[in-house]
Write an enzyme that holds these catalytic residues in place. Structure first.
Site, PDB file in Angstrom:
ATOM      1  N   GLU A 284      -2.904  -7.016   6.445  1.00 52.09           N
ATOM      2  CA  GLU A 284      -1.825  -8.033   5.464  1.00 52.09           C
ATOM      3  C   GLU A 284      -0.991  -6.585   5.142  1.00 52.09           C
ATOM      4  O   GLU A 284      -1.980  -6.000   4.637  1.00 52.09           O
ATOM      5  CB  GLU A 284      -2.591  -8.391   4.711  1.00 52.09           C
ATOM      6  CG  GLU A 284      -2.666  -8.626   3.005  1.00 52.09           C
ATOM      7  CD  GLU A 284      -3.636  -8.820   2.285  1.00 52.09           C
ATOM      8  OE1 GLU A 284      -3.584  -9.532   1.209  1.00 52.09           O
ATOM      9  OE2 GLU A 284      -5.357  -8.401   2.296  1.00 52.09           O
TER      10      GLU A 284
ATOM     11  N   CYS B 249      -8.515  -5.423   3.904  1.00 54.72           N
ATOM     12  CA  CYS B 249      -8.047  -3.674   3.370  1.00 54.72           C
ATOM     13  C   CYS B 249      -8.888  -3.146   5.094  1.00 54.72           C
ATOM     14  O   CYS B 249      -9.881  -3.154   5.205  1.00 54.72           O
ATOM     15  CB  CYS B 249      -9.728  -3.595   2.615  1.00 54.72           C
ATOM     16  SG  CYS B 249      -9.442  -2.567   1.383  1.00 54.72           S
TER      17      CYS B 249
END
Length: 608
Positions: free
Chosen positions: A495, A461
């Site tokens: 990600e 993140c």
């Protein structure tokens, strides 16, 4: 989502790309063969046929390329009338000069034409100043004004007046009129001609003094409610709180006497004057403080039960505030994009107030003022692993500092739609970027990373607070993630899926890294994908996709050709410019692993 190639990563690693500045022409390669490639009389006919087919294919490819180029030139000449001169053509976008377009710039050295705003992305001030100069050098011909060497570093600077460029280490002191990273920059000579103050970075903002009548602590705390709280209102609020605390202490026997505050004495005088005007006396008004009942355990339990019944633990979907404002304690306000994941009453509150050090969040500014008087935090609760140029990185373990990491995830939930995990933070490590101020370390962004990645991810993140965006912090956080992968001897990627702003940040970082590498290795005839991946720690799949996205790689005759001289060196220097991490100043060690990692291979986080 990114469009990845259909090839596997192991296959992409072995691809060798031929650059367009190879010394040997392809036509000579098609005619001349090595002795080892020539079949002997005793060899089978299948091998001879295979070599003959490859030779014919090469000859056909070279002839087709020649014919294609001749057809384009012929087609262009046929459209011109007799005696008419062909209009100039941009060397970057290959578009001709049109009457409605901006005027093309011509390089003094190579005589190539460029669109200053469309292709080189020059601002209006720089475009106007270039027209006044006698000579101008394109990105392919520009050299450092100090050492006269080719520029290929991400810290390069370019003056907006004289249009000269420098390496980051060779640049003189200059002036930045704005705190934005992509703002204009003026060299020392141009600053003296324009009476600008010369400094490398904008000076720190002076802290605001505290309210009158209160002693300041060391170091002084900045009044972060400057935007919506008056000094008189804040002083009145603090005096009321102090008088209430004194009354509670006297009632409980904790103190025998207390000095009355100016507010309480003024109120007592007004209460005494009112009975005298009526000719009566009131004994209750003569007392300094009224009797305040003690808070019993039964009352406290009743209050907690009523609060749980009134506000459910999970926020209801029917009550979702629109335009929730976050006051982060730095004097700036940002508007939340998505609904918060806080419990009530924070979920339905129109304003959220957060501490800039410990991230304690409340819906009342009075509670935040009280919190500041008791908050002792001056930096994130973790280990400092990097410090340079007024910035610092802290490593925070989610299993050790669970409350801080949860508050960090709840704040990021206001701006990231794909953020789903904000309670289970034990399996993540958070790397927090802070600005060093006179009060302490103020957070500006962070990125998280799994301790044991289930996929080949080096970042989970990424968040940069909206009040400090457009300052280059996003690419700095990405660069730190890749530098940590370098120390771990691994190659990873972020990600997926990435958000819209995340894709833009990574596209800009990948382009900057690849352009700097290609400008540094511009004299090489062949480039290996594996070497680029080990130098930049970007996965081979991301490298190939970025090269295809920027139209830097083509497939001709079964050979991948990289347009280094024709396109890569023509990108403006601003596309290479970014904030970067100095690897020598990182104080961090990778966790020991059982498996042996070869530093000459592209090791992943997950064993295949």
């Amino acid at each position: 989502m990114l469009n990845y190639c259909s090839r596997k990563s192991s296959q992409i690693n072995t691809i060798e790309i031929q650059t367009d500045n190879a010394t040997t022409p392809r036509r000579k390669l098609a005619r001349k063969h090595n002795i080892e490639d020539t079949p002997l009389n005793g060899e089978p006919a299948a091998k001879r046929n295979r070599l003959e087919n490859s030779t014919d294919r090469r000859r056909k490819t070279s002839v087709a390329e020649k014919e294609t180029g001749e057809e384009e030139n012929t087609r262009r000449r046929r459209t011109l009338k007799h005696g008419e001169v062909a209009p100039p053509q941009c060397s970057f976008c290959k578009e001709e000069q049109k009457s409605e377009d901006e005027e093309l710039l011509s390089c003094t050295t190579c005589k190539a034409y460029y669109h200053p705003g469309k292709c080189l992305r020059y601002k209006d001030e720089l475009k106007t100043n270039i027209r006044k100069l006698k000579e101008w050098f394109c990105p392919r011909c520009v050299l450092c004004s100090s050492c006269e060497r080719f520029i290929s570093d991400p810290s390069n600077v370019e003056c907006s007046v004289c249009c000269r460029a420098w390496h980051g280490t060779c640049a003189p002191k200059g002036h930045y009129p704005s705190i934005d990273f992509d703002s204009a920059w003026y060299c020392g000579a141009c600053c003296r001609s324009r009476n600008f103050r010369i400094y490398d970075s904008p000076p720190p903002t002076p802290s605001r003094p505290g309210p009158k009548g209160r002693k300041s602590r060391a170091p002084p705390v900045e009044d972060s409610l400057r935007f919506d709280c008056d000094v008189d209102e804040l002083t009145d609020l603090i005096n009321r709180r102090d008088s209430t605390m004194d009354a509670l202490n006297i009632e409980n026997g904790l103190s025998k006497s207390a000095t009355p505050s100016p507010l309480s004495s003024t109120q007592n005088n007004k209460q005494d004057e009112k009975p005298r005007m009526n000719g009566k006396t009131d004994n209750s008004c003569k007392k300094k403080n009224a009797n305040i009942p003690l808070v019993l355990k039964e009352d406290s339990d009743l209050y907690d039960g009523s609060r749980k019944m009134a506000y459910s633990s999970k926020p209801s979907s029917s009550v979702v505030p629109t335009g929730q404002l976050l006051h982060f304690g730095t004097g700036k306000v940002c508007k939340a994009i998505y609904a918060s994941a806080y419990e009530e009453p924070l979920h339905s509150a129109p304003n959220l107030y957060s501490c800039k050090f410990c991230l304690h969040t409340t819906h009342l500014k009075e509670n935040l003022v009280i919190h500041w008087d008791h908050c002792t935090a001056k930096h994130p609760p973790g280990n400092e692993i990097y410090r340079d140029d007024g910035l610092a990185f802290f490593e925070v373990d989610g299993a050790v500092q669970k409350k801080y990491c949860q508050d960090l995830c709840l704040i990021s939930k206001l701006f990231i739609a794909s953020k789903t995990l904000y309670a289970e933070v034990e399996t993540f490590i958070f790397y927090v970027l802070c600005e060093i101020t006179t009060e302490g370390y103020v957070i500006v962004g962070y990125f998280s990373k799994e301790k044991n990645p289930s996929k080949n991810n080096n970042l989970s993140c990424l968040l940069v607070l909206p009040m400090v965006q457009k300052m280059g912090y996003g690419r700095l956080l990405i660069d730190m993630s890749y530098e940590l992968s370098r120390i771990e001897l691994r190659v990873g990627h972020p990600e997926h899926p990435l958000s819209d702003l995340g894709i833009l940040a990574y596209r800009g970082y990948w382009r900057s890294s690849l352009l700097c590498y290609l400008r540094e290795h511009r004299k090489f005839d062949r480039v290996n994908i594996k070497d680029i991946s080990l130098a930049t720690r970007i996965t081979p799949v991301d490298i190939v996709n970025q090269l295809m996205f920027d139209k830097l790689i083509t497939l001709k005759g079964g050979v991948y050709t990289l347009k280094t001289g024709k396109r890569a060196l023509k990108f403006p220097l601003s596309q290479c410019r970014r904030r970067f991490v100095d690897p020598k100043k990182i104080i961090w060690r990778a966790r020991p692993t059982k498996e042996y990692l070869d530093p000459t291979k592209c090791n992943s986080y997950v064993s295949v």
